[in-house]
Design an enzyme around this catalytic site. Sequence first.
Site, PDB file in Angstrom:
ATOM      1  N   TYR A 143       1.204  -1.194   0.273  1.00  0.00           N
ATOM      2  CA  TYR A 143      -0.579  -0.391  -0.313  1.00  0.00           C
ATOM      3  C   TYR A 143       0.772   0.857   0.245  1.00  0.00           C
ATOM      4  O   TYR A 143       0.519   2.248  -0.290  1.00  0.00           O
ATOM      5  CB  TYR A 143      -0.885   0.037   1.485  1.00  0.00           C
ATOM      6  CG  TYR A 143      -2.081  -1.303   1.439  1.00  0.00           C
ATOM      7  CD1 TYR A 143      -2.181  -1.616   0.132  1.00  0.00           C
ATOM      8  CD2 TYR A 143      -2.801  -1.199   2.474  1.00  0.00           C
ATOM      9  CE1 TYR A 143      -3.203  -2.555   0.372  1.00  0.00           C
ATOM     10  CE2 TYR A 143      -3.732  -2.367   2.341  1.00  0.00           C
ATOM     11  CZ  TYR A 143      -4.250  -2.866   1.122  1.00  0.00           C
ATOM     12  OH  TYR A 143      -5.350  -3.659   1.293  1.00  0.00           O
ATOM     13  N   LYS A 188       3.251 -15.211   2.865  1.00  0.00           N
ATOM     14  CA  LYS A 188       2.678 -15.876   1.705  1.00  0.00           C
ATOM     15  C   LYS A 188       4.647 -16.286   1.157  1.00  0.00           C
ATOM     16  O   LYS A 188       4.800 -16.068  -0.217  1.00  0.00           O
ATOM     17  CB  LYS A 188       1.876 -15.187   0.627  1.00  0.00           C
ATOM     18  CG  LYS A 188       2.021 -15.959  -0.736  1.00  0.00           C
ATOM     19  CD  LYS A 188       1.230 -16.882  -0.474  1.00  0.00           C
ATOM     20  CE  LYS A 188       1.200 -17.653  -1.340  1.00  0.00           C
ATOM     21  NZ  LYS A 188      -0.221 -18.302  -1.679  1.00  0.00           N
ATOM     22  N   ASP A 221      -2.869 -17.872   1.776  1.00  0.00           N
ATOM     23  CA  ASP A 221      -4.320 -18.619   1.198  1.00  0.00           C
ATOM     24  C   ASP A 221      -5.269 -19.495   2.313  1.00  0.00           C
ATOM     25  O   ASP A 221      -6.497 -20.191   2.257  1.00  0.00           O
ATOM     26  CB  ASP A 221      -4.388 -18.839  -0.457  1.00  0.00           C
ATOM     27  CG  ASP A 221      -2.828 -19.718  -0.043  1.00  0.00           C
ATOM     28  OD1 ASP A 221      -1.414 -19.446   1.124  1.00  0.00           O
ATOM     29  OD2 ASP A 221      -2.493 -20.424  -0.851  1.00  0.00           O
ATOM     30  N   ASP A 245      -5.246  -6.460   6.040  1.00  0.00           N
ATOM     31  CA  ASP A 245      -7.138  -5.574   5.248  1.00  0.00           C
ATOM     32  C   ASP A 245      -7.763  -6.480   4.941  1.00  0.00           C
ATOM     33  O   ASP A 245      -8.671  -6.376   5.870  1.00  0.00           O
ATOM     34  CB  ASP A 245      -6.103  -4.590   3.900  1.00  0.00           C
ATOM     35  CG  ASP A 245      -7.238  -3.450   3.729  1.00  0.00           C
ATOM     36  OD1 ASP A 245      -8.316  -3.163   4.407  1.00  0.00           O
ATOM     37  OD2 ASP A 245      -7.125  -3.467   3.513  1.00  0.00           O
ATOM     38  N   ASP A 249     -11.180  -7.978   7.539  1.00  0.00           N
ATOM     39  CA  ASP A 249     -12.903  -7.924   6.924  1.00  0.00           C
ATOM     40  C   ASP A 249     -13.719  -9.672   7.217  1.00  0.00           C
ATOM     41  O   ASP A 249     -15.020  -9.389   7.412  1.00  0.00           O
ATOM     42  CB  ASP A 249     -13.063  -7.220   5.697  1.00  0.00           C
ATOM     43  CG  ASP A 249     -13.572  -5.552   5.660  1.00  0.00           C
ATOM     44  OD1 ASP A 249     -12.282  -5.186   6.552  1.00  0.00           O
ATOM     45  OD2 ASP A 249     -13.837  -5.489   4.433  1.00  0.00           O
TER      46      ASP A 249
END
Length: 354
Positions: A143, A188, A221, A245, A249
């Site tokens: 970001y 990851k 994942d 992020d 959610d």
Amino acid sequence: MPIHADIVVLPGDGIGTEIVAATLPVLETVARRHGHTFAFHEHDIGGIAIDRHGVPLPAATLQAAQKADAVLLGAVGGPKWSDPNAKVRPEQGLLAIRKGLGLFANLRPVRPHPAALGASPIKSELLEGVDIVVVRELTGGIYFGDKTRSDSDATDLCRYTVAEVERVVRSAAQLARQRRGHLTSVDKANVLETSRLWRDVTNRVMREEFPDVTLEHQLVDSMAMHLLSKPRAYDVIVTENMFGDILTDEASMLAGSLGLLASASLGTGKVGIYEPIHGSAPDIAGKGIANPYATILSAAMLLRHSLGLEAEAAAVEAAVSAALDAKVFTADLAAPGKAVTTTQAAQTVIERLA
Ligand SMILES: NC(=O)c1ccc[n+]([C@@H]2O[C@H](COP(=O)([O-])OP(=O)(O)OC[C@H]3O[C@@H](n4cnc5c(N)ncnc54)[C@H](O)[C@@H]3O)[C@@H](O)[C@H]2O)c1
């Protein structure tokens, strides 16, 4: 011991003004009961700040926040300021104030309340006893990396420094040590170099400084899957900015409503920003029906993390829990015809506190 605290209040836009107005009397009640004095200093951020000052984070707001003991924020944004081609956008105010205060760890507790389990799309038997805190790195990663765009392609650079990983892992591990002693680090590492750095640094920090905390690694994942299939297995989860992020959610769905989830953004100093995880909810703004519990629970985190008032924080959390037990629900949780208003819900918390 009674304390004095200067709290900067940033209602922002949409329901931000309503949920913050409902929360301040809760903090005033806490102060009165325990002999503390809280001075509230209101400033602009987000869309309202663009309208009044031309920028989403006026200098006066940042300066006040830098001098304060803590910041309570509502939400920013709305259709009025959502033109994608606009040079100034409300959300820039959030990024700028986090950066200006050096806040790098975003804590999001997820503890589904028994009375609200039915509001979650996940089966209730999977949710009972779930008590997770996700710690998201807030100021690095993709970001914040350099971006390019041409007619034929675009790039976003993902970069992490050793120091950025160390400090957020330390924050998460300290939290895990105060809780059930289990830390899950999400990356990851099978694909990304930044994730391999993340994993190496995490292993070293945990081995050298937190040998008493159990460390587990998860690929993002599979984490996305396990968060829904076995959420009880997790205590503290630490991860980088973008994965955090998305996962937070997803985790919010465990609690049934966005209106129940609080957050704290912390750095190395005592000042932090406390805000609900939801946005300004333009679809219900101005109706007085928004759920104030996430903001009240954020105020409890403010009492705990910035003011060191653990007993007062726990009392506020217990009062919200009692209001939920009594099924004092706003429209997002209530059965048809049974909803209370934002103010009535906050008033119930105040009554339970007293
Ligand atoms: N930290 C922030 O200030 C923040 C976070 C997310 C989105 N936003 C901004 O908020 C605006 C609206 O975004 P969105 O609609 O995608 O997300 P949102 O979180 O504002 O709303 C999503 C849905 O949840 C409902 N909801 C949210 N909070 C609620 C509450 N307290 N009580 C009851 N219902 C609630 C809304 O009515 C809506 O249906 C956008 O401008 C977005 O950029 C701001």
